[in-house]
Scaffold this active site. Structure first.
Site, PDB file in Angstrom:
ATOM      1  N   GLY A   7      10.424  10.514  -6.787  1.00 14.43           N
ATOM      2  CA  GLY A   7       9.095  10.243  -6.241  1.00 14.43           C
ATOM      3  C   GLY A   7       8.941  10.750  -4.821  1.00 14.43           C
ATOM      4  O   GLY A   7       9.727  10.392  -3.937  1.00 14.43           O
ATOM      5  N   CYS A  42      -5.169   5.868  -0.513  1.00 14.21           N
ATOM      6  CA  CYS A  42      -6.226   4.937  -0.102  1.00 14.21           C
ATOM      7  C   CYS A  42      -7.454   5.658   0.459  1.00 14.21           C
ATOM      8  O   CYS A  42      -8.528   5.057   0.560  1.00 14.21           O
ATOM      9  CB  CYS A  42      -5.689   3.952   0.934  1.00 14.21           C
ATOM     10  SG  CYS A  42      -4.353   2.913   0.293  1.00 14.21           S
ATOM     11  N   ALA A 278      15.438   0.750  -5.137  1.00 19.34           N
ATOM     12  CA  ALA A 278      14.053   0.963  -5.578  1.00 19.34           C
ATOM     13  C   ALA A 278      13.097   0.504  -4.490  1.00 19.34           C
ATOM     14  O   ALA A 278      13.413  -0.400  -3.704  1.00 19.34           O
ATOM     15  CB  ALA A 278      13.768   0.221  -6.877  1.00 19.34           C
ATOM     16  N   GLY A 280       8.525   0.597  -3.325  1.00 21.29           N
ATOM     17  CA  GLY A 280       7.153   1.046  -3.526  1.00 21.29           C
ATOM     18  C   GLY A 280       6.499   0.461  -4.770  1.00 21.29           C
ATOM     19  O   GLY A 280       6.839  -0.635  -5.226  1.00 21.29           O
TER      20      GLY A 280
END
Length: 449
Positions: A7, A42, A278, A280
């Site tokens: 990611g 956003c 991990a 987000g």
């Protein structure tokens, strides 16, 4: 040390920059299934209505920057399909070329984010049906808008649904929002949501309650939608029905996943499998108020979790301190702020609570342009410990919600909130800030219980 990051957005790249800073021998490979790194999701509604001029303005750093300036192996169109935690291998394929890949890691960060949830309605594959998650989504919506659409149907009355309703209404489109329940913006309590509903009505945005989309109708493009109540002609369907973690590739790894697929992590952002982290929108977050893990995917959390993950992967000891669930939204002429628990959420958590509402002004009433401000505090019945706050108004909401978030983070009572030394001058505040007026009312309610 060989680091692999799945990611290339907020959490992943926040971690990558910490690895670059604190491990000078780091070999960093990032596997991004899309084409763009580090973009501001956003900001997408504001590109659609033209407040932000271009989707390019939302890209913080290009993939070339990570490659050429920072020396990272930053890949695009690389979709991960499997993680072998015993052999420490990540494998998948290039979605453009079909070529497979397999990469070894010493430490792995899953920062694969989330995807918009789109139910399997009949007609969901028609042209004119969009989610709002990627820059490609925004570009497709903008192209459709430029072709002269008039009517938009939005499925979902949460933050994304409201933001998109505002964006398209400001462009002069007819906008309706379909909501399965009886209330818009369910993170707020009913009294506060009423203010949002009234704002929508003032601006000609139609909110339809207890309407469930059953079919999207059209031959090639959308022409109408059918709900459990009636059929509406429409040109576009925007789906804002929530987010699902991108973790399908982890299901055979033994990594502990929540029911929705989000990854459980500890305060160091470690999973239950050694050397796998991990962060987000694919991960759970620890709620400081309820003291349990929950799934609250927000950009602020992703950046913080990613930074903490990167520090710990590089050998620096830093804990993620958890969230209070703070958010703010612009909806037409109002700002909608919330932090902590609503009454409904406190009840669901089994906490005995009380709450108060005050309607005040943003600053001294005799100074020009004082605006109305509605503040709601939720607090523990036993001892007045602040549990949450909701603030809605045309100005001054961000200041108050951040004060309340800070108070929550530091486990303050409503009496201590009343004692805060907050700034005052007639153009900015009253001698008693609206949240302190609410706190004073809360203290009185505790004394009378």
């Amino acid at each position: 040390m060989k680091y692999v990051i799945i990611g290339g957005d907020a959490a992943g790249m926040s971690a990558a920059m910490q690895l670059l800073k604190h491990d000078l021998s780091a070999e960093i490979t990032i596997l991004e299934q899309g084409a763009v790194y580090s973009y501001a999701q956003c900001g997408m509604p504001y590109v659609i209505n033209g407040v932000v001029k271009s989707v390019n303005d939302l890209v913080v750093r290009s993939v070339e920057t990570y490659r050429n300036k920072f020396g990272m192996d930053a890949r695009v169109h690389h979709q991960v399909e499997k993680v072998d935690t015993e052999e420490k291998l990540v494998s998948g394929r290039n979605v453009k070329t079909g070529e497979s890949f397999c990469i070894r890691y010493d430490k792995l960060l899953t920062a694969s984010g989330g995807s918009s949830f789109i139910p399997n309605w009949k007609g969901v594959d028609l042209q004119g049906v969009y989610s709002v998650k990627t820059l490609a989504d925004v570009e497709a919506i903008m192209k459709k808008v430029e072709n002269g659409i008039e009517d938009v149907t939005i499925v979902g009355g949460g933050y994304v649904g409201l933001e998109m309703a505002e964006s398209l209404r400001l462009l002069g489109k007819r906008v309706r929002i379909l909501i399965r329940s009886r209330q818009v913006a369910k993170t707020f309590d009913e009294e506060m949501a009423k203010l949002i509903e009234e704002e929508a009505e003032r601006h000609g945005i139609e909110i339809l309650y207890e309407e469930v989309l059953e079919e999207i109708i059209g031959e090639h493009s959308v022409t109408s939608v059918r709900t459990n109540k009636r059929t509406y002609e429409t040109d576009v369907v925007l789906v804002a029905a929530g987010l699902r973690p991108n973790t399908e590739f982890l299901k055979e790894t033994g990594i502990h996943l929540a029911k929705n697929g989000a990854i459980y992590v500890n305060e160091w952002m470690e999973t239950n499998v050694v050397d796998v982290y991990a962060a987000g929108d694919c991960a759970m977050q620890y709620n400081r108020i309820t003291q349990v893990d929950e799934y609250t995917p927000l950009g602020t959390h992703a950046n913080k979790q990613g930074r903490v993950a990167g520090l710990n992967m590089a050998g620096k000891h830093r804990a993620f301190k958890g969230i209070t669930g703070t958010s703010i939204l612009k909806f037409m002429d109002l700002a909608l702020g919330k932090t902590g628990l609503s009454d409904r959420e406190a009840s669901a958590a089994g906490i005995a609570y009380l709450s108060v509402i005050v309607r005040s002004k943003t600053h001294a009433s005799y100074y020009p342009n004082a605006r109305s401000l509605t503040v709601k505090l939720t607090f523990r019945r036993e001892d007045g410990l602040l549990l949450g706050g909701q603030v809605i108004g045309k100005a001054g909401v961000d200041k108050r919600i951040d004060v309340l978030s800070t108070a929550l983070f530091n486990e303050m009572t409503v009496e201590e909130l009343e004692d805060l030394d907050l700034s005052y001058a007639p153009p900015f505040n009253s001698t008693w800030d609206p949240i302190q007026r609410a706190a004073r009312k809360a203290v009185a309610k505790l004394e009378d219980k």
